[in-house]
Design a protein around this motif. Structure first.
Motif, mmCIF file in Angstrom:
data_model
loop_
_atom_site.group_PDB
_atom_site.id
_atom_site.type_symbol
_atom_site.label_atom_id
_atom_site.label_comp_id
_atom_site.label_asym_id
_atom_site.label_seq_id
_atom_site.Cartn_x
_atom_site.Cartn_y
_atom_site.Cartn_z
ATOM 1 N N THR A 66 -2.889 0.816 3.456
ATOM 2 C CA THR A 66 -3.624 -0.398 3.812
ATOM 3 C C THR A 66 -4.144 -0.404 5.243
ATOM 4 O O THR A 66 -5.152 -1.042 5.524
ATOM 5 C CB THR A 66 -2.742 -1.643 3.593
ATOM 6 O OG1 THR A 66 -1.531 -1.504 4.342
ATOM 7 C CG2 THR A 66 -2.424 -1.821 2.115
ATOM 8 N N GLU A 96 9.463 -2.929 3.833
ATOM 9 C CA GLU A 96 9.434 -4.306 4.322
ATOM 10 C C GLU A 96 10.502 -5.124 3.595
ATOM 11 O O GLU A 96 10.551 -5.166 2.371
ATOM 12 C CB GLU A 96 8.055 -4.912 4.108
ATOM 13 C CG GLU A 96 7.900 -6.273 4.740
ATOM 14 C CD GLU A 96 6.503 -6.841 4.583
ATOM 15 O OE1 GLU A 96 5.908 -7.204 5.601
ATOM 16 O OE2 GLU A 96 6.022 -6.912 3.437
ATOM 17 N N LYS A 108 6.081 -3.097 0.348
ATOM 18 C CA LYS A 108 5.243 -2.624 1.449
ATOM 19 C C LYS A 108 6.077 -1.656 2.270
ATOM 20 O O LYS A 108 7.295 -1.791 2.351
ATOM 21 C CB LYS A 108 4.780 -3.791 2.310
ATOM 22 C CG LYS A 108 3.814 -4.707 1.585
ATOM 23 C CD LYS A 108 3.343 -5.815 2.485
ATOM 24 C CE LYS A 108 2.362 -6.712 1.731
ATOM 25 N NZ LYS A 108 1.897 -7.818 2.570
ATOM 26 N N ARG A 122 6.156 1.311 5.820
ATOM 27 C CA ARG A 122 5.620 1.774 7.102
ATOM 28 C C ARG A 122 6.063 3.228 7.271
ATOM 29 O O ARG A 122 7.221 3.568 7.051
ATOM 30 C CB ARG A 122 6.205 0.930 8.228
ATOM 31 C CG ARG A 122 5.815 1.381 9.622
ATOM 32 C CD ARG A 122 6.725 0.797 10.668
ATOM 33 N NE ARG A 122 8.059 1.393 10.519
ATOM 34 C CZ ARG A 122 9.185 0.756 10.752
ATOM 35 N NH1 ARG A 122 9.198 -0.493 11.134
ATOM 36 N NH2 ARG A 122 10.342 1.362 10.592
ATOM 37 N N TYR A 173 0.526 2.039 7.326
ATOM 38 C CA TYR A 173 1.068 0.946 6.512
ATOM 39 C C TYR A 173 0.499 1.059 5.104
ATOM 40 O O TYR A 173 -0.651 1.476 4.916
ATOM 41 C CB TYR A 173 0.690 -0.416 7.104
ATOM 42 C CG TYR A 173 1.284 -0.655 8.467
ATOM 43 C CD1 TYR A 173 2.569 -1.177 8.601
ATOM 44 C CD2 TYR A 173 0.565 -0.344 9.623
ATOM 45 C CE1 TYR A 173 3.116 -1.395 9.857
ATOM 46 C CE2 TYR A 173 1.107 -0.560 10.883
ATOM 47 C CZ TYR A 173 2.384 -1.081 10.991
ATOM 48 O OH TYR A 173 2.925 -1.279 12.233
ATOM 49 N N ARG A 180 1.465 0.116 0.552
ATOM 50 C CA ARG A 180 2.304 -0.545 -0.427
ATOM 51 C C ARG A 180 2.428 0.311 -1.670
ATOM 52 O O ARG A 180 1.543 1.107 -1.985
ATOM 53 C CB ARG A 180 1.811 -1.929 -0.757
ATOM 54 C CG ARG A 180 0.515 -2.053 -1.467
ATOM 55 C CD ARG A 180 0.174 -3.524 -1.666
ATOM 56 N NE ARG A 180 -1.045 -4.029 -2.149
ATOM 57 C CZ ARG A 180 -2.039 -3.498 -2.801
ATOM 58 N NH1 ARG A 180 -2.031 -2.294 -3.088
ATOM 59 N NH2 ARG A 180 -3.091 -4.129 -3.189
ATOM 60 N N ASP A 217 2.509 0.041 -5.499
ATOM 61 C CA ASP A 217 2.009 -0.931 -6.467
ATOM 62 C C ASP A 217 2.344 -0.460 -7.880
ATOM 63 O O ASP A 217 1.788 0.518 -8.357
ATOM 64 C CB ASP A 217 0.499 -1.089 -6.291
ATOM 65 C CG ASP A 217 -0.073 -2.219 -7.113
ATOM 66 O OD1 ASP A 217 0.626 -2.743 -8.004
ATOM 67 O OD2 ASP A 217 -1.237 -2.579 -6.869
#
Length: 194
Positions: A34, A82, A155, A157, A176, A178, A180
């Motif tokens: 992202t 996250e 999410k 990192r 960064y 995610r 999905d």
């Protein structure tokens, strides 16, 4: 009869050879990048990064120009998921000597696998010391097959800090993204089975 049996087995074998690689390539999730935040020590290196998200696929291009030979470089790698909005819980945090990684194939299997995947998409550093010159990573997409299938939808990192032996920053980069689960094979399987 025997000839028919042999043809049937050959047909079955051919179908398995053609279909098996396709079924093995489905994953229950997609990795979507992202954002990328980076800075470089402009006395040592110049970097340009371009992240594209086209039709559900994240692609990354990186152009690197080193202004001098880099001896005994260290990577500090940090991977976190996250837990709360904006707060990441670290899963992996390690420092790796790049020269050792290049010379000893089994020194760090996880990072070695990731680096070998990156090498498939450009002309990155293949030896140590890293020579002065131009290096690229082109149209890179995370290979979901390298990742464990049990990863949660979350999410993440990925931090990378590249340092000189005197702990002088060469590059700091944070990616960064995610994971999905709605875009993978698992969703398709549930939809088609009802």
């Amino acid at each position: 009869m025997r000839e028919v049996l042999i043809r049937s087995w050959c047909s079955l074998g051919l179908m398995l050879v053609v279909i098996a690689p396709m079924t093995g390539a489905w994953r229950s999730f997609k990795v979507i990048l992202t954002d990328i935040d980076f800075e470089a020590n402009d006395k040592i290196v110049e970097i340009k990064m371009d992240l594209r998200n086209d039709s559900g696929d994240s692609r990354l291009d990186v152009d690197i120009k080193t202004f001098q030979d880099l001896v005994d470089v260290h990577f500090v790698v940090d991977v976190g998921l996250e837990t709360d909005k904006g707060n990441f819980s670290t899963l992996i945090n390690r420092t790796v000597n790049f020269c050792k990684l290049m010379k000893q194939r089994n020194s760090d299997p996880l990072l070695r696998a990731v680096y070998d995947d990156l090498l498939k998409h450009g002309n990155l550093f293949k030896e140590c010391p890293i020579r002065r010159g131009y290096f690229t990573l082109s149209d890179y997409k995370v290979d979901e097959e390298m990742l464990p299938s049990f990863l949660p939808e979350a999410k993440f990192r990925f931090g990378l800090l590249i340092l000189t032996p005197k702990n002088e920053m060469i590059v700091r980069c944070t990616v960064y993204g995610r994971i999905d689960k709605s875009k993978g094979f698992d969703n398709l399987k549930r939809f088609s089975l009802g």
